[in-house]
Design an enzyme around this catalytic site. Sequence first.
Site, PDB file in Angstrom:
ATOM      1  N   SER A  12      11.163   8.271   2.189  1.00  0.00           N
ATOM      2  CA  SER A  12      10.191   8.080   1.116  1.00  0.00           C
ATOM      3  C   SER A  12      10.719   8.689  -0.191  1.00  0.00           C
ATOM      4  O   SER A  12      11.730   8.232  -0.703  1.00  0.00           O
ATOM      5  CB  SER A  12       8.839   8.647   1.550  1.00  0.00           C
TER       6      SER A  12
ATOM      7  N   HIS B  17       4.808   3.776   7.628  1.00  0.00           N
ATOM      8  CA  HIS B  17       5.627   4.591   6.722  1.00  0.00           C
ATOM      9  C   HIS B  17       6.540   5.548   7.507  1.00  0.00           C
ATOM     10  O   HIS B  17       6.966   6.562   6.996  1.00  0.00           O
ATOM     11  CB  HIS B  17       4.703   5.370   5.775  1.00  0.00           C
TER      12      HIS B  17
ATOM     13  N   ASP C 190       4.214  -1.161   5.999  1.00  0.00           N
ATOM     14  CA  ASP C 190       4.113   0.144   5.328  1.00  0.00           C
ATOM     15  C   ASP C 190       2.881   0.140   4.428  1.00  0.00           C
ATOM     16  O   ASP C 190       2.762  -0.702   3.547  1.00  0.00           O
ATOM     17  CB  ASP C 190       5.377   0.406   4.504  1.00  0.00           C
TER      18      ASP C 190
END
Length: 191
Positions: free
Chosen positions: A80, A170, A143
Site C-alpha cells: 500500500s 487489500h 481491493d
Amino acid sequence: MSVDKIFPATKAVIVPGNGGGSVEYCNWYGWTRKALNKIPNFQCYLRDMPDPMTARESIWLPFMESELQCDERTVIIGHSSGAAAAMRYAETHKVYAIILVSAYTSDLGDDNERESGYFNRSWQWEKIKSNCKHIIQFGSTDDPFLPWSEQQEVVDKLGAVLHKYQDRGHFQNTQFHELVSAVQDLLQESQ
C-alpha cells in the site's frame, strides 16, 4: 559474469502500509518476516516506521536508506503506502527488487495520501525500471481502497510480473505464502 552473480540479494525489507500500530502484529508482515528468515544466508527486516499515519515520503525514504539500509542487495517488499515508498525509493536508488503489494499511482482524492508527498509529481517509471533487477506486483480486483485501473497502470508502466487475484481485497490477511514463494524464486535466480 552477470551483475546478478556479483550482487545477489541478501536481505528483504518489509515497508508496511500507513495507519498500523506495531507492524510485527499487523497483517502478514510479522509472519512473512519469520518465514523469510528461515532461508539460509538471507535476512528479512521489519521495523515500525516513523510517521506511521501519514507515511511522509520526506521521512520514510531517508529512513529506508539510513536505518533499513536498502541497497542493490535488497528486496523491498512494499504494501500500500509502502509500495508507493518502494517505487519512489527506486527512482533514485539501485535495489535488487521491489515487490509491490496493493500499489497505486494517485492520492485517491484522500487528504492524508496527498499529504504523504508521493503523488505530487509524475512517476519516473523508466528510472524505477533501470534501478531494479526485478519488479513483482500483487494486486486484487476486489481491493476496497484501490481501483484496479491504478494497479494495472503500475503493471503496465513498470512491466511488473503480476500476481492478480479477485478475492484478496487489500491483502490484509495474516499469512502470505505466495509472497514468500516469489522471494524464494528470486533468490534461486540470483544463485
